[in-house]
Design a protein around this motif. Structure first.
Motif: not given
Length: 138
Positions: A82-89, A128-135
């Motif tokens: 993603s090249g995001a600055d932060a990832l999370g729910h 840039r914020l990227f959503a991930v779940r299930g981790k």
């Protein structure tokens, strides 16, 4: 870097097991008190106090939940993709998409973490914020 704050010997043992169980181990574990974490040092994971020095910061201050052994690997792969600055729910169960806000940041660029800016303001500041779940359990 993994940020943690184990409160007792059980949480210290849990932190050690979770970190050493990761398929992609962190470069450092940052804690308020390094007592009891000698096993991490012996395994090549630097244990330190103070601000993190690694490029990425994962918040593990809540040691009550289980973390899969692929958590850091999955997060780093999602960041590379993603090249995001932060990832999370994110709200609404968003997954693998850019979002305006993270409900719970899981992995944050060190400079953003150290900026002190509240997570709710990150997107408005151009991050840039990227959503991930299930981790891990949300």
């Amino acid at each position: 870097a993994v940020l943690a704050a184990p409160r007792d010997r059980h949480e210290v043992a849990r932190l050690v097991a979770q970190v050493l169980g990761q398929q992609h181990r962190p470069a450092e574990v940052v804690v308020p008190d390094p007592a009891g974490l000698e096993e991490l040092d012996a395994a090549g994971v630097e244990v330190r106090t103070g601000p993190p020095t690694a490029a990425w910061v994962a918040d593990w201050t809540d040691l009550t939940g289980d973390r899969p052994d692929t958590l850091l690997l999955d997060l780093m792969c999602a960041q590379e993709y993603s090249g995001a600055d932060a990832l999370g729910h994110a709200a609404g169960g968003a997954d693998y998409t850019f979002v305006p806000e993270l409900r719970r940041p899981l992995l944050v660029r060190r400079s953003l973490h150290l900026s002190g800016a509240p997570p709710a303001s990150w997107c408005g500041r151009g991050h840039r914020l990227f959503a991930v779940r299930g981790k891990e359990p949300s």
